[in-house]
Every structure is written in structure tokens, then in C-alpha cells.
Design a protein around this motif. Structure first.
Motif, PDB file in Angstrom:
ATOM      1  N   ASN A  95       0.862  -1.178   0.000  1.00 51.50           N
ATOM      2  CA  ASN A  95       0.000   0.000   0.000  1.00 51.50           C
ATOM      3  C   ASN A  95       0.906   1.238   0.000  1.00 51.50           C
ATOM      4  OD1 ASN A  95       0.892   0.412   2.645  1.00 51.50           O
ATOM      5  ND2 ASN A  95      -0.918  -0.544   3.544  1.00 51.50           N
ATOM      6  N   ALA A  96       0.292   2.410  -0.001  1.00 47.77           N
ATOM      7  CA  ALA A  96       1.074   3.645  -0.169  1.00 47.77           C
ATOM      8  C   ALA A  96       2.020   3.884   1.004  1.00 47.77           C
ATOM      9  CB  ALA A  96       0.129   4.830  -0.352  1.00 47.77           C
ATOM     10  N   ILE A  97       1.579   3.506   2.200  1.00 49.92           N
ATOM     11  CA  ILE A  97       2.431   3.729   3.381  1.00 49.92           C
ATOM     12  C   ILE A  97       3.687   2.871   3.286  1.00 49.92           C
ATOM     13  CG2 ILE A  97       2.551   3.467   5.895  1.00 49.92           C
ATOM     14  CD1 ILE A  97      -0.457   4.142   5.942  1.00 49.92           C
ATOM     15  N   ALA A  98       3.512   1.619   2.880  1.00 47.65           N
ATOM     16  CA  ALA A  98       4.673   0.719   2.719  1.00 47.65           C
ATOM     17  C   ALA A  98       5.564   1.215   1.582  1.00 47.65           C
ATOM     18  CB  ALA A  98       4.199  -0.697   2.426  1.00 47.65           C
ATOM     19  N   LEU A  99       4.963   1.678   0.502  1.00 47.33           N
ATOM     20  CA  LEU A  99       5.744   2.171  -0.638  1.00 47.33           C
ATOM     21  C   LEU A  99       6.585   3.374  -0.230  1.00 47.33           C
ATOM     22  CD1 LEU A  99       6.305   1.808  -3.682  1.00 47.33           C
ATOM     23  CD2 LEU A  99       4.529   3.492  -4.107  1.00 47.33           C
ATOM     24  N   ASP A 100       5.999   4.254   0.577  1.00 47.16           N
ATOM     25  CA  ASP A 100       6.753   5.407   1.058  1.00 47.16           C
ATOM     26  C   ASP A 100       7.979   4.967   1.855  1.00 47.16           C
ATOM     27  OD1 ASP A 100       6.656   7.326   3.888  1.00 47.16           O
ATOM     28  OD2 ASP A 100       7.139   8.248   1.957  1.00 47.16           O
ATOM     29  N   LYS A 101       7.784   3.969   2.721  1.00 39.94           N
ATOM     30  CA  LYS A 101       8.901   3.466   3.548  1.00 39.94           C
ATOM     31  C   LYS A 101       9.995   2.858   2.668  1.00 39.94           C
ATOM     32  CE  LYS A 101       6.412   2.532   7.776  1.00 39.94           C
ATOM     33  NZ  LYS A 101       5.651   1.563   8.535  1.00 39.94           N
ATOM     34  N   ILE A 102       9.590   2.233   1.561  1.00 37.75           N
ATOM     35  CA  ILE A 102      10.571   1.598   0.677  1.00 37.75           C
ATOM     36  C   ILE A 102      11.337   2.664  -0.097  1.00 37.75           C
ATOM     37  CG2 ILE A 102      10.844   0.134  -1.367  1.00 37.75           C
ATOM     38  CD1 ILE A 102       8.243  -1.324  -0.372  1.00 37.75           C
ATOM     39  N   LEU A 103      10.600   3.555  -0.747  1.00 40.97           N
ATOM     40  CA  LEU A 103      11.248   4.493  -1.659  1.00 40.97           C
ATOM     41  C   LEU A 103      12.033   5.585  -0.924  1.00 40.97           C
ATOM     42  CD1 LEU A 103       8.543   4.823  -4.478  1.00 40.97           C
ATOM     43  CD2 LEU A 103      10.607   3.441  -4.460  1.00 40.97           C
TER      44      LEU A 103
END
Lengths: 292, 255
Positions: A95-103
Motif C-alpha cells: 500500500n502507499a504507506i509501505a511504498l513510502d517506507k521503501i522508496l
């Protein structure tokens, strides 16, 4: 800071596959502009973009991205580049929260505030898994992530394909906003020429691995035209003036590459303006010369 | 690299939770069986007590294998899913070189191996107390050997990147592994036949299985000793081989 005039410089790019060759492709994308990269399916757009991004290894030629060599200074260049593809490259379970943490761990200049700001603007949910997003939502998400790390160059490969006109329009507006900053540039490959009609500053047309036209969009549109005449009059047109001609029972429609000269040469002839789509259609059929 | 490792763990969390649940369930069941031999309905049954006495030395191996293999396998699907989701293609547009990408995949696998080993030790501790035998350092040494063997599976990572589909990777390893496996089976059969013959000569007064065990024990102990010394080298060797082959595979740009 790296100084450069052109965001992208491609010189004699060559890539060979079985049955297809990208043959000495050359064009530049000036800084602060948007270039439409058009061609029919299989023309070589994606291969060119993949070579730009060093996803495939080129067989010859030179590529510079933001002044950096695309191979030797690959990672320096990629810190300031964002690529957007026709399909979302993030796993459906994220989800967007996980994507933010990755990128944010990958891009030095990643801004969580900017990313979530775009999500709010696009009305994208932060906790919903990407697998439940619609196609339009997925594209907006990709664009949000592309615009959230201060990228100076956006490279888009068929990013608007399959989107409805409303979403496409929304996305094109975002690109125009992005280009308000003169340091920003966009290379956008598409076969939807109406999108490029709206926003492109310059256009490169590729067909069967070769660049046929490259230049400012307005210059290309001003110089090309469709000459309409009868079949008898068609015989009087010099072959060097004809890109290709579409024949019907009622007459001929001839694509000319120098509208002004042809107006003087064939006075009395009706020469209509050509759109990018017309130019693409006639150039694709140039080898046949006459077609229906 | 932190972001890439986080991503791997985020995607495998369901597999991880499932493996953990199965492991804890199995550990709980076996522990209950051991407890019931002195505090439950099996307490008065002499035959069951003998069966459990022979099962206890193996129980930690089953829980250990479950923990080590289960947690290590939690990540297997991620490589294949990455091709389907086009994440692998996208990583080539990021400012991350192949060495970092390979390192992130390896770090995830190492963490899973360590977690699997820790849970295997937890299993040994729980079973040891449940069976009232305490913790055996010998067992923990054997679990370390098992972890070294499991670490060899790291070398499947480059093949997974190459083949992009589970079935093709498995087929490749079956094709490569069939001869060594056949040689191993042949060796084991020969060893068993040797033990049987020696048992008849050396321990004619003992029952068949007991005599064979007595003959094979010194060889097993020696093998475990050698394996325990070799374990760190096996782990490091697997990691190094996996790292370089993975970097090479990523550099090949399979697009």
C-alpha cells in the motif's frame, strides 16, 4: 551541479535483436521541454527507452542523461530521473504507506510530505492495497511516486495508454504543472498522438527502428500538410514532394513535407493542415508510396 | 538497501506468520505428548514411554527442520512475484546498483536463516524442558549443522532470477541434482549394509536395530563433528557464491 543544455542526448543509438534493429537513433530533448516520442506498436519506442535507462545494453551509440553518461554515471543520473511505465511496477500486496517506507530509503531526495500530498490531491487511499486500485489510480500512484523525489527528468513509456479521457487530461495537466520548473523535462512515448498534440513541445517519430522526423512540434505541423487532388492531378505531383499518398476512387490525399513550397508549386491545390496522427499514418506507409 | 530489505519482509509477512503458526502448533503438540508421559494419560503406559524415549532424540530435528526450512522458504515466492509485478524491471531505473540489490536479497535470507535457527533453538529448549531432559548442547550443535545445510539453498537465488518461474527452477535443480542424489542414496545404502554385517559380527547378542545403531553411532558422531567444523565455511561459501552469481545474473539484464 552538472550543467547541461539537453536533458537527453542520444547519438547513433543502435540495438540489435533477431528480426529488429534500432538503427542509429539520434535526437535530443532540450532542458525544460516535453518531447513526444511517437510511433506505432513495435516501432522501437520501448527499446529506445530501455536503452536510455540501461535496462538493455546498447550495441552502439552514446546516451547522455542530464549531462551524465548513461552507463558510466548511471546511478548519478538515476538519482534525478523517474520512470513511469504503462503498468504499475509495485506488488499488489503493497500500500502507499509501505511504498513510502521503501522508496524513501532508495531516493536521497524523497519527500514523504510531497508523496502524501499528491495522494491526497489524486484522492488515493493510503492503506488500500494496490491490487484493489483501478488502472487510473495505479497510473496516478506511479506519477505521485515519480514526482516525489525531485526528479529533473520524467521518462514515460506509454503511460497514458488504456486510460479514460478524464484521467488522461488530469495527468497531462500535472505534467504541464511539472514543467513550470525550467529545470524539469519529460520524454513521453505514446501512440496516442492527441495527448502529444496538447502538451508536447517537440516530437520524434520513429518507425521500424529508425527516426523519421525529429523537431519542434509546431515546426513539423506547419511544414506538413495533406494535399487533396484528383487522380489526374496526382500524376503531376513530383515524387520528391510526396511522403506517401492515400488513393481512393474519388481522388488522392498526398502528405507533403514542405507545405509552403508545395502551395507555391501546385497553386490551386487544397492543402489541409495535418495532425500528428496524420503525419504518423502517412509516414508509416511511406515505403508503399501509394496506399488505400 | 534498507528499503529493499523492508520490502522483502513486508511481502513475505503472511508466509512468515503461517510458518510461525504451524511451527508453534507442532511444538505445542509434541511438548504436550512429552508432558503426558509423566503427568497425563500416558504416564502409566510403559510401551509408550519407550516409544517417546526413542522419539525425543529426533523431535528437536523435526522442529528444527520445520523452523529452518519453513522460515527460509518464506521468501521464495518474492523473486517470482517480482517479475510478474515488473518490480525487477523497475529496479533498473532506480539509483541502486546490482551489488546493493543482491546484498538486500541475501541479507533477507540471512535474517530468515538466523530467525529460523533461533526458533529451532527455542524448540530444543521447550522440548527439553517438556521431556524433563534439559537443553542439550549437542542438539544445538546439530541444529547449527542443519542451518549450514539449509544455507546451501541460498544458491538457488541466481537460478530463480534466471528462470523467473518456480517450475523451471525446480526442473533445473532436479536435472542437476539427480546424479548427486543417486550417489548419496547409493552411499547410504552401502553404509547401512556395512553396519548390518558389522553388527552381526560385533554385537551378535544385541537385537538387530540396537546392534546397527551401536555400529553406526561412532560414524555418525564423527560425521557431525566434521560437519560442525565445516558449517561456518559452508555458510560463508554459500553466501559468497550466491552473492557473486546473483550480481552477475542481475547484470545480465534479462530484458
Amino acid at each position: 551541479m552538472n550543467e547541461y543544455e539537453n536533458a537527453i542526448e542520444i547519438k547513433d543509438l543502435t540495438k540489435k535483436y533477431d528480426g529488429f534493429t534500432l538503427d542509429k537513433v539520434s535526437f535530443n530533448v532540450p532542458k525544460g521541454s516535453i518531447m513526444g516520442f511517437i510511433g506505432q506498436n513495435g516501432a522501437g519506442k520501448t527499446t529506445t527507452i530501455n536503452a536510455l535507462l540501461n535496462i538493455v545494453k546498447k550495441d552502439g551509440g552514446e546516451i547522455k542523461l542530464l549531462g551524465y553518461d548513461s552507463v558510466n554515471d548511471e546511478y548519478e543520473a538515476k538519482k534525478q530521473i523517474a520512470a513511469v511505465f504503462d503498468e504499475l511496477p509495485f506488488d499488489d500486496r503493497l500500500n502507499a504507506i509501505a511504498l513510502d517506507k521503501i522508496l524513501r530509503e532508495i531516493f536521497e531526495e524523497w519527500s514523504t510530505d510531497t508523496f502524501f500530498g499528491y495522494l491526497d490531491r489524486f484522492a488515493l487511499p493510503k492503506k488500500k492495497k494496490f491490487g484493489k486500485f483501478s488502472k487510473g489510480m495505479k497510473m496516478k500512484l506511479q506519477i505521485a511516486s515519480a514526482l516525489s523525489h525531485n526528479a529533473k527528468l520524467l521518462i514515460m513509456d506509454e503511460a497514458t495508454t488504456g486510460l479514460d479521457p478524464v484521467v488522461r487530461n488530469e495527468i497531462l495537466d500535472i505534467f504541464l504543472e511539472y514543467l513550470q520548473n525550467e529545470e524539469h523535462s519529460i520524454l513521453m512515448s505514446s501512440h496516442i498522438t492527441s495527448d502529444l498534440d496538447k502538451i508536447a513541445d517537440s516530437v520524434t517519430f520513429i518507425d521500424k527502428g529508425k527516426v523519421l522526423i525529429s523537431g519542434y512540434k509546431d515546426d513539423i505541423l506547419d511544414s506538413h500538410g495533406i494535399l487533396k487532388c484528383t487522380k489526374d492531378d496526382y500524376k503531376d505531383i513530383a515524387p520528391e514532394d510526396i511522403v506517401s499518398a492515400r488513393l481512393s476512387d474519388f481522388g488522392a490525399e498526398v502528405m507533403v513535407s514542405d507545405k509552403a513550397a508545395c502551395s507555391r508549386k501546385y497553386s490551386g491545390a487544397v492543402i489541409d493542415n495535418a495532425s500528428l496522427e496524420d503525419i504518423m499514418l502517412y509516414y508509416v506507409n511511406r515505403s508503399k508510396k501509394e496506399w488505400r | 538497501m534498507k528499503g529493499l530489505v523492508y520490502r522483502e519482509f513486508y511481502l513475505m509477512r503472511k508466509n512468515f506468520a503461517l510458518t510461525l503458526a504451524v511451527f508453534l502448533g507442532f511444538l505445542f503438540m509434541i511438548s504436550l505428548v512429552f508432558i503426558s508421559t509423566y503427568a497425563g494419560n500416558l504416564a502409566k503406559d510403559e510401551e509408550n514411554n519407550q516409544m517417546i524415549a526413542s522419539f525425543y532424540p529426533q523431535a528437536y530435528l523435526y522442529t528444527g527442520a520445520m523452523a529452518l526450512l519453513g522460515f527460509s522458504a518464506a521468501q521464495n515466492g518474492v523473486v517470482y512475484d517480482d517479475y510478474k509485478s515488473r518490480w525487477r524491471l523497475y529496479t533498473y531505473t532506480l539509483p541502486v546498483d546490482e551489488k546493493k540489490m543482491a546484498s538486500s536479497m541475501l541479507v533477507s535470507r540471512i535474517i530468515l536463516l538466523v530467525v529460523g535457527f533461533l526458533f529451532a533453538v527455542v524448540g530444543e529448549v521447550v522440548l527439553g524442558f517438556a521431556a524433563k531432559k534439559g537443553v542439550s548442547l549437542e542438539h544445538i550443535k546439530n541444529l547449527a549443522v542443519m542451518a549450514a545445510i539449509v544455507s546451501v539453498t541460498f544458491i538457488t537465488l541466481p537460478s530463480a532470477l534466471r528462470h523467473k518461474e518456480v517450475s523451471k527452477t525446480i526442473t533445473t535443480y532436479i536435472a542437476y541434482g539427480i546424479i548427486p542424489f543417486a550417489a548419496l542414496v547409493f552411499g547410504i545404502v552401502k553404509f547401512i549394509i556395512y553396519c548390518i554385517k558389522e553388527a552381526e559380527v560385533r554385537y551378535p547378542y544385541l537385537k538387530g536395530e540396537e546392534a546397527i545403531r551401536k555400529v553406526s553411532e561412532p560414524y555418525q558422531e564423527k560425521l557431525v563433528e566434521i560437519a560442525a567444523i565445516a558449517a561456518p565455511f559452508i555458510i560463508v561459501g554459500s553466501l559468497v557464491l550466491c552473492y557473486f552469481r546473483t550480481v552477475k545474473e542481475l547484470e545480465r539484464r534479462r530484458y
